[in-house]
Write an enzyme that holds these catalytic residues in place. Structure first.
Site, PDB file in Angstrom:
ATOM      1  N   ASP A 146       4.729   1.039   4.072  1.00 18.70           N
ATOM      2  CA  ASP A 146       4.544  -0.309   4.930  1.00 18.70           C
ATOM      3  C   ASP A 146       4.623  -1.594   4.001  1.00 18.70           C
ATOM      4  O   ASP A 146       4.606  -1.263   2.801  1.00 18.70           O
ATOM      5  CB  ASP A 146       3.428  -0.366   6.015  1.00 18.70           C
ATOM      6  CG  ASP A 146       2.278  -0.058   5.286  1.00 18.70           C
ATOM      7  OD1 ASP A 146       2.338  -0.360   3.992  1.00 18.70           O
ATOM      8  OD2 ASP A 146       1.312   0.430   5.837  1.00 18.70           O
ATOM      9  N   TYR A 161      -7.942   2.198   6.702  1.00 21.55           N
ATOM     10  CA  TYR A 161      -8.800   2.565   5.700  1.00 21.55           C
ATOM     11  C   TYR A 161     -10.294   2.455   6.178  1.00 21.55           C
ATOM     12  O   TYR A 161     -11.068   1.658   5.595  1.00 21.55           O
ATOM     13  CB  TYR A 161      -8.550   1.896   4.499  1.00 21.55           C
ATOM     14  CG  TYR A 161      -7.171   2.291   3.825  1.00 21.55           C
ATOM     15  CD1 TYR A 161      -6.905   3.789   3.170  1.00 21.55           C
ATOM     16  CD2 TYR A 161      -6.147   1.613   4.217  1.00 21.55           C
ATOM     17  CE1 TYR A 161      -6.015   4.058   2.755  1.00 21.55           C
ATOM     18  CE2 TYR A 161      -4.782   2.149   3.511  1.00 21.55           C
ATOM     19  CZ  TYR A 161      -4.692   3.421   2.845  1.00 21.55           C
ATOM     20  OH  TYR A 161      -3.487   3.764   2.346  1.00 21.55           O
ATOM     21  N   ASP A 209       0.840  -1.280  -0.070  1.00 16.28           N
ATOM     22  CA  ASP A 209       0.119  -0.031   0.009  1.00 16.28           C
ATOM     23  C   ASP A 209       0.778   1.289  -0.075  1.00 16.28           C
ATOM     24  O   ASP A 209       0.578   2.141  -0.689  1.00 16.28           O
ATOM     25  CB  ASP A 209      -0.851   0.033   1.145  1.00 16.28           C
ATOM     26  CG  ASP A 209      -1.732   1.387   1.340  1.00 16.28           C
ATOM     27  OD1 ASP A 209      -2.506   1.738   0.524  1.00 16.28           O
ATOM     28  OD2 ASP A 209      -1.307   1.718   2.595  1.00 16.28           O
ATOM     29  N   GLU A 223       5.047   9.863   3.531  1.00 16.81           N
ATOM     30  CA  GLU A 223       4.869   8.543   3.036  1.00 16.81           C
ATOM     31  C   GLU A 223       3.891   8.699   1.799  1.00 16.81           C
ATOM     32  O   GLU A 223       2.984   9.041   1.626  1.00 16.81           O
ATOM     33  CB  GLU A 223       3.955   7.852   4.168  1.00 16.81           C
ATOM     34  CG  GLU A 223       3.785   6.216   3.721  1.00 16.81           C
ATOM     35  CD  GLU A 223       3.308   5.488   4.843  1.00 16.81           C
ATOM     36  OE1 GLU A 223       3.315   4.359   4.750  1.00 16.81           O
ATOM     37  OE2 GLU A 223       2.683   6.121   5.829  1.00 16.81           O
TER      38      GLU A 223
END
Length: 614
Positions: free
Chosen positions: A161, A318, A158, A565
C-alpha cells in the site's frame, strides 16, 4: 747511450774501483749472452708447429671463432622464438582472472536492499535505483490530525500500500542499523555500505520530521500518514501508483506512545552509532532526537499504547500489544549510544524486566518482531554481559538475560519442539498466521548473531537446560530457515523476488503492478491491475513476500495479500539475517564499535554481605 734491453750504458768517468766492478759485470754479461745464444739455438732446433685456428678475443676470455658464430646463431634463434611467443600471448584472446562468485546469501542481500529503494516516498534523487518509481506524496503533512500541519515528505511506504506507518518503519531502521554496526566489514566488502547507510538516513530523516527533535518536552508525534479504513477513498480502497495518488492522505499525530517513542528512540540511537565516525554532526542530531523522544515515551502521564490515539479503523494494522519491551530495547540502545548508565539501570531494572515478560513463558515468548522486542533486547544486553561485563549492580539481571537468550535459542532447535514446523522445515513462529517469513527471518538474524557473539568470545557451546549444544547449531538453524526462503522448499520457489529462477510474479504491490506507460489510472481504474491474472509489469527486486501457509503452499495471486505482500519490517529482518550469514569476507562482527561511547572503568565491587544476626 742505452743498451739493447733499455738500460743505460755508461763508460766515461769511472775510477779504478769502478773499473774492477765493471770488469766483473762484463764477465756476468758475457755469460748472459752465451745463455741467450743457446736459447735461440734451441728454438731453431724445435719441430715446426701447426697453424693456429682463427680465434676471437672477448676481453675476459678467448674462444674459437666458429664456436662464437654458433653461439650467436643459437642466441638469435632463441630470441626469435621467445619474441614470437610473447607476440602470440599478447594478441591471443584469453580469460581474465576473476574474483570468485559471491555466495547465495550475499547475492540475495544485495537484492533485498533494492526493495527499500522501491518503497521510498517523497522527492526521489536521480541516483535512485528503481526506474519505474518517481517522486510522490509531496503534500504529506499538509492535512494533519492531532497537531499542526508540517512537512512529512520522505520515508518509506510500509508494504504494497501507500501508507507510512511509524512503528514498524522505526523497527526496520533499528534492524538495519544493528546489522551495519555488527557487520560493517561485510557491507563494505560487498560494495553496499554506502547504499545501506543512505537507506537508513532516508528513514531517520523522515522520522525526525514527525516530532520536535530539539524539545526535551515532546508533546505529539506523527504515527501514520495515509488512511486504511477511515475514508471512502484511501490507500486501501484505491489501487493507484504512489505517483498518481489524488485522494486525501491524513497525517495522524498522537499525544502518548511509550511503544512508538521507545522504538523510535532505539532507531535513532542505533543510527547515531552508524554515523558517529562518518558524519559526527548528523550523529549528534540523531542522538538528541533519540533522547527527547525517549523522554516522551517514558512520560508517566502518557503511558497508553500509541494506537489508542488513532481512529478505531486505523488501530488494527499495527496494534502494539505493550510497551515494556520497547523500554528495554530503547534503553539498551541509548546506553550503547551515550554511555549514560541511567539507561542501563532502566534496561536492567528487575521490575521492568518482569513487566516485559523477561522471565519467560507464553505463546509469543522468543518471537522477535515489530511488536515484540524482548528477544532482541535480551540478546543486545547479553552482548554487554559476555564482552564487557559492567559488574555490580547490573550483573544479576544481565545474567538472567543471558540465560533467557539461551532459552530462546534452544526453543528454535527442532530437538525441543517449542514451535511447530511445516513438512518442508519452516518454523511456525507466528503459529500458522499470515506473513510468516518476517518472523522467521528475524529469528534467523538473532540466531546467527548470537553464534558470532559466542565465537568472538571463543565460547564453544551454550546451555539448553542440562544439555550443551555447539555454537554451529545456531548457524545451522539460521541457514536452514533462510535457505527455505531462498528456494530450498517443497515448491522449489524463492520467496525473494528476482532471486533464483522461480519466484512470485504477482506481488501484492501497487507501484509494481501498474505499468508506467504515461497513463494515470485513478482509484477504481487501477483495480483492474489488482485482479489481472498476469505477472506484474515491474519486477520489485529483493522484496520478500509474506510466504507460504503451514502446508508449504503458496498462492501467487496479487489479491492474496497475506501471502503475496512484502513489508519493510520483513525485508529489514531478511537483510540482517543475510548479511550475518554472508561469506563475502571472513571478518566476523565488529566487537568494539558498539562500545565506543561506554567509559572504560573498573566495575564497582558488590557491597559486603549484611552482618550475621543469630
Amino acid at each position: 747511450m742505452y743498451n739493447s734491453w733499455g738500460g743505460p750504458l755508461e763508460v766515461a768517468g769511472m775510477d779504478s774501483g769502478a773499473e774492477d766492478n765493471q770488469s766483473r759485470n762484463l764477465d756476468f754479461d758475457r755469460a748472459s749472452v752465451r745463455s741467450l745464444e743457446e736459447t735461440q739455438q734451441s728454438w731453431l732446433l724445435e719441430p715446426k708447429k701447426q697453424k693456429a685456428k682463427p680465434q676471437v678475443d672477448l676481453g675476459c676470455m678467448t674462444c674459437s671463432r666458429k664456436l662464437f658464430v654458433t653461439f650467436l646463431s643459437v642466441l638469435f634463434a632463441a630470441s626469435l622464438i621467445v619474441g614470437l611467443a610473447i607476440l602470440i600471448w599478447k594478441v591471443a584472446p584469453r580469460k581474465h582472472h576473476q574474483q570468485p562468485p559471491l555466495d547465495n546469501y550475499t547475492v540475495a542481500f544485495q537484492k533485498s536492499l533494492l526493495f527499500f529503494d522501491a518503497q521510498k516516498s517523497g522527492l526521489l534523487p536521480p541516483s535512485n535505483n528503481i526506474s519505474w518509481r518517481g517522486t510522490s506524496a509531496m503534500r504529506d503533512g499538509s492535512y494533519a490530525l492531532g497537531a499542526a500541519p508540517t512537512d512529512l515528505t520522505g520515508g518509506f511506504y510500509d508494504a504494497g500500500d501507500n501508507i507510512k506507518f511509524g512503528f514498524p518503519g522505526a523497527y526496520a531502521m533499528t534492524l538495519l542499523s544493528w546489522s551495519v554496526i555488527e557487520y560493517a566489514a561485510k557491507y563494505r566488502a560487498a560494495g553496499e555500505y554506502d547504499h545501506v547507510t543512505n537507506i537508513i538516513k532516508w528513514g531517520t530523516d523522515y522520522m525526525m520530521k514527525t516530532f520536535n527533535i530539539s524539545s526535551p518536552n515532546v508533546q505529539t508525534v506523527f504515527a501514520q500518514v495515509g488512511a486504511g479504513n477511515e475514508s471512502m477513498a484511501n490507500d486501501h480502497s484505491c489501487w493507484e501508483r504512489p505517483e498518481d495518488m489524488d485522494y486525501a492522505r491524513p497525517a495522524y499525530a498522537v499525544s502518548a506512545g511509550p511503544d512508538l517513542g521507545g522504538e523510535m528512540a532505539a532507531a535513532l540511537a542505533a543510527a547515531s552509532i552508524v554515523f558517529k565516525v562518518s558524519s559526527p554532526a548528523y550523529s549528534s542530531k540523531l542522538l538528541m532526537a533519540a533522547r527527547n523522544i525517549f523522554s516522551f515515551a517514558r512520560d508517566g502521564g502518557k503511558r497508553s499504547r500509541f494506537v489508542t490515539g488513532l481512529p478505531p479503523g486505523e488501530q488494527v494494522f499495527y496494534n502494539s500489544t505493550g510497551f515494556w519491551d520497547e523500554y528495554m530495547w530503547g534503553g539498551a540502545w541509548l546506553y550503547y549510544a551515550t554511555g549514560n548508565s541511567t539507561y542501563l539501570s532502566l534496561a536492567t531494572n528487575p521490575i521492568l524486566a518482569a513487566h516485559a515478560g523477561a522471565n519467560g513463558g507464553g505463546p509469543w515468548y522468543g518471537i522477535f518482531s515489530w511488536d515484540n522486542k524482548l528477544a532482541g533486547a535480551q540478546l543486545l544486553l547479553t552482548r554487554l554481559h559476555i564482552m564487557q561485563s559492567p559488574g555490580y549492580p547490573y550483573e544479576v539481571t544481565l545474567q538472567q538475560y543471558w540465560n533467557e537468550t539461551n532459552t530462546v535459542m534452544c526453543s528454535y532447535l527442532p530437538n525441543f519442539k517449542a514451535f511447530n514446523r511445516t513438512k518442508g522445515g519452516l518454523i511456525e513462529l507466528n503459529h500458522g498466521g499470515g506473513q510468516p517469513l518476517q518472523y522467521v527471518a528475524a529469528s534467523a538474524f538473532l540466531s546467527a548473531l548470537y553464534a558470532d557473539y559466542l565465537a568472538t568470545e571463543e565460547v564453544p557451546s551454550y546451555n539448553c537446560g542440562p544439555y550443551k549444544f555447539p555454537v554451529d547449531s545456531l548457524r545451522n538453524f539460521s541457514r536452514t530457515q533462510i535457505d527455505y526462503i531462498l528456494g530450498k522448499n517443497p515448491l522449489n520457489m524463492s520467496y525473494v523476488v528476482g532471486y533464483g529462477d522461480k519466484y512470485p510474479k504477482q506481488v501484492h504491490h501497487r507501484a509494481a503492478s501498474i505499468p508506467k506507460n504515461g497513463v494515470r489510472y485513478g482509484c477504481q481504474q487501477g483495480r483492474q491491475w489488482l485482479y489481472k491474472d498476469a505477472p506484474n509489469p515491474h519486477v520489485i527486486e529483493g522484496a520478500m513476500v509474506g510466504g507460504p501457509n503451514k502446508l508449504d503452499q503458496y498462492q501467487d495471486h496479487r489479491d492474496s495479500y497475506g501471502q503475496a505482500e512484502p513489508t519493510v519490517a520483513g525485508n529489514a529482518a531478511l537483510t540482517a539475517a543475510l548479511i550475518a550469514l554472508s561469506t563475502v569476507t571472513s571478518t566476523g562482527i565488529d566487537a568494539n564499535t558498539m562500545f565506543g561511547a561506554i567509559p572504560q572503568s573498573t566495575p564497582s565491587p558488590p557491597p559486603p554481605p549484611a552482618p550475621y544476626v543469630p
